[in-house]
Write an enzyme that holds these catalytic residues in place. Structure first.
Site, PDB file in Angstrom:
ATOM      1  N   ILE A  75       3.129 -10.006  -2.087  1.00 47.47           N
ATOM      2  CA  ILE A  75       4.230  -9.940  -3.053  1.00 47.47           C
ATOM      3  C   ILE A  75       5.514  -9.513  -2.334  1.00 47.47           C
ATOM      4  O   ILE A  75       6.611  -9.945  -2.689  1.00 47.47           O
ATOM      5  CB  ILE A  75       3.900  -8.926  -4.195  1.00 47.47           C
ATOM      6  CG1 ILE A  75       2.570  -9.280  -4.887  1.00 47.47           C
ATOM      7  CG2 ILE A  75       5.046  -8.817  -5.197  1.00 47.47           C
ATOM      8  CD1 ILE A  75       2.547 -10.554  -5.666  1.00 47.47           C
ATOM      9  N   CYS A 134       4.778   0.808   4.610  1.00 51.99           N
ATOM     10  CA  CYS A 134       5.951  -0.055   4.783  1.00 51.99           C
ATOM     11  C   CYS A 134       6.473   0.040   6.218  1.00 51.99           C
ATOM     12  O   CYS A 134       6.337   1.077   6.859  1.00 51.99           O
ATOM     13  CB  CYS A 134       7.084   0.372   3.855  1.00 51.99           C
ATOM     14  SG  CYS A 134       6.528   0.776   2.228  1.00 51.99           S
ATOM     15  N   GLY A 248     -11.179  -1.467  -4.745  1.00 49.91           N
ATOM     16  CA  GLY A 248     -12.266  -2.322  -5.225  1.00 49.91           C
ATOM     17  C   GLY A 248     -13.103  -1.759  -6.348  1.00 49.91           C
ATOM     18  O   GLY A 248     -14.200  -2.255  -6.601  1.00 49.91           O
TER      19      GLY A 248
END
Ligand SMILES: Cc1cc2nc3c(=O)[nH]c(=O)nc-3n(C[C@H](O)[C@H](O)[C@H](O)COP(=O)(O)O)c2cc1C
Length: 305
Positions: A75, A134, A248
């Site tokens: 994204i 990041c 998960g």
């Protein structure tokens, strides 16, 4: 035999959650998006989509690919930016009776500090989750979360800029996650959350090109659970601050595995995109399990070793 109603509440540093289930950043928008589908007030909390100082358009499509038992996303941290968030998104969040955690991302240590300062003054969020997966643009683009010193520097900058509890979200794309966890704890983090997505890729064989326009993406979903669980187990045994497990989780049993590994709470991510009610089903499932097994508190389930 069924036992009396168990106490599902947990403490994460100064935060008190009614149960250990939060929605993970990036999978529940800014909170309101799921409101018609999920009783958000029944959750322990929600972690909002990552916010940066300036709005980010994200990566070009295709940016999501399904993989066996997983999802690859690139994204690119698309978001509305802190000003629009405070003006348009935050006011309605104040009406929700759950713990609101704002997730932040920066391209420099200073940006993280600035975001924390702005959120602290805005009011309306109960904690800050710091996404350190990041790239550090000023220092050549390696991710803050892959270097103990850089991870500690970001943590310190955020802690110095806010009185809100600070949860640092660790990247699994490292050799030894406990080294990063210890550095971040020493820098003053109130809690840790792990894991973010695992670096991966897929190829579209008919087109002979990477399936994601960005080539690489982050892998999430059931495929990563054993790796995430192993990292949570190791981290819980390496630090003294609370750990929030992510990766998960699909069922109550999956969540209980993380709680038994020692996680104080867990976040539910990708599965909400398949079944938006998974999080509330997981809460009921944990309660039933505790009754059946005679556990009265979440922390009683922890395996001590
Ligand atoms: C579509 C998508 C967007 C995400 N956006 C963010 C984000 O903005 N900030 C962040 O810290 N993590 C983000 N994540 C990572 C999730 O919060 C979570 O750590 C990861 O997906 C593993 O959990 P899961 O397997 O339950 O999904 C995103 C994940 C997905 C699938």
């Amino acid at each position: 035999m069924s036992h009396p109603r168990p106490d599902l509440s947990v403490a994460i540093g100064p935060l008190r959650l009614r149960n250990p289930i939060l929605l993970a950043s990036g999978t529940c928008g800014y909170g309101r998006e799921l409101a018609d589908l999920v009783d958000i007030g029944a959750l322990g909390g929600i972690v909002l989509k990552g916010i940066s100082l300036k709005p980010r358009p994200g990566n070009p499509p295709p940016r999501i690919v399904e993989t066996p038992s997983g999802l690859l996303n690139a994204i690119g941290l698309e978001n509305v930016g802190i000003d629009t968030f405070i003006e348009r998104k935050l006011p309605s969040l104040r009406e929700i009776d759950t713990c609101i955690v704002s997730n932040i991302l920066g391209e420099s240590v200073e940006e993280y500090g600035e975001l924390a300062r702005i959120l602290d003054m805005a009011g309306g969020v109960h904690a800050i989750e710091v996404n350190i997966s990041c790239p550090n643009v000023k220092a050549g683009g390696f991710a803050f979360g892959t270097d103990p010193a850089a991870a500690a520097e970001v943590t310190l900058a955020v802690k110095e800029s806010t009185c809100l509890p600070v949860i640092v979200k660790l990247s699994p794309n490292v050799t030894d996650i406990t080294a990063i966890a210890r550095a971040v704890e020493k820098a003053g983090a109130d809690a840790l959350s792990l894991v973010n997505t695992l670096f991966g890729m897929a190829i579209d064989i008919r087109r002979r090109r990477p399936a994601l326009a960005n080539v690489f993406g982050g892998l999430s979903g059931p495929a990563i659970r054993p790796v995430a669980l192993r990292m949570v187990w190791q981290t819980v045994r390496a630090v003294g601050i609370p750990v929030i497990g992510i990766g998960g989780i699909r069922t109550a049993g999956d969540a209980i595995e993380f709680l038994m590994a020692g996680a104080r709470a867990v976040q539910i991510g990708t599965i909400s995109l398949v079944n938006p009610r998974a999080s509330t089903e997981i809460i009921s499932g944990i309660e039933s399990f505790m009754r059946e097994e005679g556990f009265s508190r979440i922390t009683d389930m922890r395996i001590d070793r």
